[in-house]
Design a protein around this motif. Structure first.
Motif, short mmCIF file in Angstrom:
data_model
loop_
_atom_site.label_atom_id
_atom_site.label_comp_id
_atom_site.label_asym_id
_atom_site.label_seq_id
_atom_site.Cartn_x
_atom_site.Cartn_y
_atom_site.Cartn_z
N PHE A 1 0.83 -1.21 0.00
CA PHE A 1 0.00 0.00 0.00
C PHE A 1 0.87 1.26 0.00
O PHE A 1 0.66 2.19 -0.78
CB PHE A 1 -0.90 -0.03 1.24
CG PHE A 1 -1.93 1.07 1.31
CD1 PHE A 1 -3.24 0.83 0.93
CD2 PHE A 1 -1.59 2.34 1.77
CE1 PHE A 1 -4.20 1.83 1.00
CE2 PHE A 1 -2.54 3.36 1.85
CZ PHE A 1 -3.85 3.10 1.46
N MET A 2 1.87 1.28 0.87
CA MET A 2 2.74 2.45 0.99
C MET A 2 3.61 2.63 -0.25
O MET A 2 3.72 3.73 -0.80
CB MET A 2 3.63 2.32 2.24
CG MET A 2 2.85 2.55 3.54
SD MET A 2 3.57 1.72 4.99
CE MET A 2 5.20 2.43 5.06
N ALA A 3 4.23 1.53 -0.70
CA ALA A 3 5.10 1.61 -1.89
C ALA A 3 4.28 2.07 -3.09
O ALA A 3 4.72 2.93 -3.87
CB ALA A 3 5.74 0.25 -2.15
N GLY A 4 3.07 1.52 -3.23
CA GLY A 4 2.20 1.90 -4.35
C GLY A 4 1.82 3.36 -4.30
O GLY A 4 1.87 4.07 -5.31
N GLY A 5 1.46 3.84 -3.11
CA GLY A 5 1.04 5.23 -2.95
C GLY A 5 2.18 6.21 -3.22
O GLY A 5 2.00 7.24 -3.87
N ILE A 6 3.35 5.87 -2.72
CA ILE A 6 4.52 6.73 -2.90
C ILE A 6 4.93 6.77 -4.37
O ILE A 6 5.23 7.83 -4.93
CB ILE A 6 5.69 6.24 -2.00
CG1 ILE A 6 5.38 6.54 -0.53
CG2 ILE A 6 7.01 6.91 -2.41
CD1 ILE A 6 6.26 5.81 0.46
#
Length: 291
Positions: free
Chosen positions: A276-281
């Motif tokens: 989720f974090m990697a995708g959002g960043i």
């Protein structure tokens, strides 16, 4: 790409040797770069072992803590302030000994619900204490992060603006603002302005959902948050924080009001958070390139 971290309470409730092994091996297995260790019961830690395990798993490590009311650097009472400074210096020393370069959290007062606003003298005591520990930390090559938390956990720093004002007063090169989406969701007007206001003084980030469970299961506008980080070209660590009654640390769980079970499987939770974090960043960075 920012280094991604995960809070130890996703894995274990203490930092005994056995728990530390689990925390660090799980952090690595879930794909994270950084483990954040909460120093709320440092007596059980084996510092040499922790340092070795951090290196063995090729991880980075950061530490965090909040103070108690009997060791509160924003107190009017000199003895109480001195106990707080001692705990903070202990935290910085531990961070340095295990190879960490970051020590953050509620370093400016107790973590808990206050029954009155901070006094003028109490605030000055907090500023003076931070100046002193910043000096101590600088000698150990440790950066201090003032975590902005909600009104039920501090009466001093509830918004990024308040943290920036305190940074101005402390005036130390190794003190940064630490923002957390869970707290911002309660106190800030949006997820963009505080980050833009901090700019280069934002040094650490916590990602937590509105209910502190699975990312995407609550009401936080992570898209806006990640876009704001891209706009200031934030290069620091982004650490996932989530708490459930499944993993209990007696001091911290009660202080954070972890009354409900939001998840059972820390590994599933953490792998989901990493994606989720990697995708959002990444999405925010790409949008910025095409802008």
């Amino acid at each position: 790409m920012n280094k991604l971290g995960v809070h130890a309470l996703v894995w274990a409730g203490d930092l005994s040797p056995e728990s530390t092994r689990k925390v660090l091996s799980s952090t690595k297995a879930a794909g994270f770069d950084v483990a954040e260790l909460s120093l709320h019961g440092p007596k059980v830690m084996d510092l040499a072992l922790t340092r070795d395990l951090v290196q063995e798993h090729e991880l980075e490590v950061g530490c965090s803590r909040g103070l108690t009311f009997d060791a509160d650097v924003s107190s009017d009472d000199a003895a109480t302030v001195a106990r707080g400074v001692a705990l903070l210096e202990e935290g910085i020393a531990i961070t340095s000994e295990i190879g960490g370069k970051y020590f953050g959290g509620i370093l400016y007062g107790a973590m808990g619900k206050y029954n009155a606003p901070v006094t003028k003298k109490g605030r000055q005591n907090a500023v003076d204490s931070l100046k002193r520990i910043a000096d101590f930390a600088l000698k150990k090559n440790v950066t201090l992060g003032l975590e902005v938390v909600n009104r039920y956990e501090s009466n001093l720093l509830n918004t990024a603006s308040q943290a920036l004002a305190m940074l101005d007063e402390v005036n130390a090169p190794n003190v940064v603002v630490h923002l957390d989406t869970y707290h911002m969701n309660i106190e800030e007007s949006d997820f963009m302005q505080p980050i833009l206001e901090c700019g280069s003084r934002l040094g650490y980030v916590h990602i937590g959902e509105s209910n502190r469970g699975y990312l995407g299961s609550g009401t936080i506008d992570f898209s806006q948050f990640f876009h704001a980080l891209a706009m200031i070209d934030y290069k620091g660590v982004v650490t996932f924080e989530s708490f459930s009654s499944t993993v209990v640390n007696e001091q911290l769980s009660n202080a954070l009001a972890i009354w409900r079970n939001l998840w059972d499987d820390g590994m599933d939770l953490a792998r989901h958070a990493h994606e989720f974090m990697a995708g959002g960043i990444n999405a925010a960075a790409k949008a910025r390139e095409h802008h």
